[in-house]
Design an enzyme around this catalytic site. Sequence first.
Site, PDB file in Angstrom:
ATOM      1  N   THR A  18       1.783  -6.272  12.066  1.00 12.85           N
ATOM      2  CA  THR A  18       2.666  -7.408  12.375  1.00 12.85           C
ATOM      3  C   THR A  18       3.775  -7.044  13.352  1.00 12.85           C
ATOM      4  O   THR A  18       4.169  -7.855  14.186  1.00 12.85           O
ATOM      5  CB  THR A  18       3.312  -7.913  11.060  1.00 12.85           C
ATOM      6  OG1 THR A  18       2.268  -8.400  10.232  1.00 12.85           O
ATOM      7  CG2 THR A  18       4.318  -9.014  11.299  1.00 12.85           C
ATOM      8  N   SER A  62      -3.975  -3.921   9.969  1.00 16.99           N
ATOM      9  CA  SER A  62      -4.305  -2.744   9.158  1.00 16.99           C
ATOM     10  C   SER A  62      -5.288  -3.042   8.025  1.00 16.99           C
ATOM     11  O   SER A  62      -5.743  -2.125   7.353  1.00 16.99           O
ATOM     12  CB  SER A  62      -3.041  -2.078   8.620  1.00 16.99           C
ATOM     13  OG  SER A  62      -2.531  -2.769   7.517  1.00 16.99           O
ATOM     14  N   SER A  63      -5.654  -4.309   7.847  1.00 11.39           N
ATOM     15  CA  SER A  63      -6.724  -4.600   6.888  1.00 11.39           C
ATOM     16  C   SER A  63      -8.057  -4.068   7.405  1.00 11.39           C
ATOM     17  O   SER A  63      -9.013  -3.922   6.643  1.00 11.39           O
ATOM     18  CB  SER A  63      -6.831  -6.105   6.646  1.00 11.39           C
ATOM     19  OG  SER A  63      -5.598  -6.554   6.150  1.00 11.39           O
ATOM     20  N   ASP A  94      -0.052  -3.756   5.308  1.00 10.86           N
ATOM     21  CA  ASP A  94      -1.033  -3.962   4.233  1.00 10.86           C
ATOM     22  C   ASP A  94      -1.650  -2.655   3.726  1.00 10.86           C
ATOM     23  O   ASP A  94      -1.843  -2.487   2.531  1.00 10.86           O
ATOM     24  CB  ASP A  94      -2.145  -4.913   4.697  1.00 10.86           C
ATOM     25  CG  ASP A  94      -1.650  -6.338   4.834  1.00 10.86           C
ATOM     26  OD1 ASP A  94      -0.551  -6.633   4.323  1.00 10.86           O
ATOM     27  OD2 ASP A  94      -2.355  -7.160   5.448  1.00 10.86           O
ATOM     28  N   THR A 276      -3.567   5.114 -13.893  1.00  8.60           N
ATOM     29  CA  THR A 276      -3.081   3.946 -14.635  1.00  8.60           C
ATOM     30  C   THR A 276      -2.852   2.725 -13.737  1.00  8.60           C
ATOM     31  O   THR A 276      -2.486   2.856 -12.573  1.00  8.60           O
ATOM     32  CB  THR A 276      -1.774   4.260 -15.405  1.00  8.60           C
ATOM     33  OG1 THR A 276      -1.306   3.057 -16.031  1.00  8.60           O
ATOM     34  CG2 THR A 276      -0.690   4.816 -14.512  1.00  8.60           C
ATOM     35  N   GLN A 277      -3.061   1.546 -14.335  1.00 12.17           N
ATOM     36  CA  GLN A 277      -2.753   0.295 -13.632  1.00 12.17           C
ATOM     37  C   GLN A 277      -1.248   0.065 -13.544  1.00 12.17           C
ATOM     38  O   GLN A 277      -0.784  -0.762 -12.758  1.00 12.17           O
ATOM     39  CB  GLN A 277      -3.359  -0.892 -14.388  1.00 12.17           C
ATOM     40  CG  GLN A 277      -4.855  -0.885 -14.427  1.00 12.17           C
ATOM     41  CD  GLN A 277      -5.432  -2.053 -15.214  1.00 12.17           C
ATOM     42  OE1 GLN A 277      -4.738  -3.027 -15.526  1.00 12.17           O
ATOM     43  NE2 GLN A 277      -6.702  -1.964 -15.519  1.00 12.17           N
ATOM     44  N   CYS A 278      -0.489   0.769 -14.388  1.00 12.37           N
ATOM     45  CA  CYS A 278       0.968   0.586 -14.364  1.00 12.37           C
ATOM     46  C   CYS A 278       1.536   1.159 -13.068  1.00 12.37           C
ATOM     47  O   CYS A 278       1.076   2.182 -12.590  1.00 12.37           O
ATOM     48  CB  CYS A 278       1.625   1.301 -15.537  1.00 12.37           C
ATOM     49  SG  CYS A 278       1.183   0.601 -17.117  1.00 12.37           S
TER      50      CYS A 278
END
Length: 342
Positions: A18, A62-63, A94, A276-278
């Site tokens: 961007t 950057s995707s 991103d 972990t998802q945390c």
Amino acid sequence: MNTPERKNKVLVVYTGGTIGMVQDENGSLHPFELERIFEAVPQLHRTSYQIDSCQLDDIIDSSNMTPSFWVDTANIIEREYDNYDGFVVLHGTDTMAYTASALSFMFENLSKPIVLTGSQLPIGMLRSDGRENLICALEIAACTKVRIPEVCIFFESHLYRGNRSTKVSAENFDAFETFNYPSLAKAGIDITFREHLMMPMPSEPLIVRKAFDNHVAVLKLFPGISPEVVRSMVTTPGLHAVIIETFGSGNAPTEKWFIDALNEGVERGLLIVDVTQCKAGAVKLCQYATSFDLDRIGIIGGADITIEAAVTKLMYLLGNYGDNKQMVKELFAKSLRGELTE
Ligand code: ASP
């Protein structure tokens, strides 16, 4: 006779994002030429250091980032390494945390700063955060009083360790965070560096390793995940490693079908890592009964590594040491560039 003082030198490598985008007639954002970024920030002509710039052959959102762009970026920095005091990589937000992590693993014994930055609004827009981000990133990369031997991200007044960073907002200017490590510097009236938090200066020469193996996958757990999904992931042909994004401190279902599916993968030589998802905190295998079996079947605990660092570290380790699975396992559990707390 006084010898003229040597000016510090920074190389800006523009990859897209961007920060350098313009709107087309339909309102969509597309990348544009690097010179326009400097047009948008005339203050850059007043800096006391020299700024040179170059760009990748393809300027991308950057995707569309892939390991080959990481290698192209690393090749430029490696080629110019001795000619500059520091490097600024302009990059889309991103996947910036992935690129920062990948570069951190590629550059072993780094002794100069590589600072990634970008913006949430194109630099030509009135309220853009890009000008501030770019100027601070340049100041930090040009600074030779405090040497930062790290790949970092500068965003909205903080300098973060790149391989600890995560993009946390698609909206706010403070779009990045390092939940498990404090920021390395804070830009206010002055830029305050926290040198005690930085990686030590290496005593060995730079090595740049450019091999990546992208035969890795991420399996995010959720209550009710089906056996078909888990089995199809761990039996994917050609796959070398799976990161399971677990609950809390590394916990997962204890159901037999689940553990059996993972165990079969491990026995076939698949490397399975527990992250972990945390956002904050760490995997602690065996803290709860719900991670005993993971530990027993040989799943590797990812400690407090981010998912971005885990993905790129596995790609890097498999690419460079893939013939030696034991070594990949041991290196994954260690801090190579400050990416996890041992
Ligand atoms: N889609 C853009 C990119 O990552 C978003 C940004 O730069 O902020 O390239």
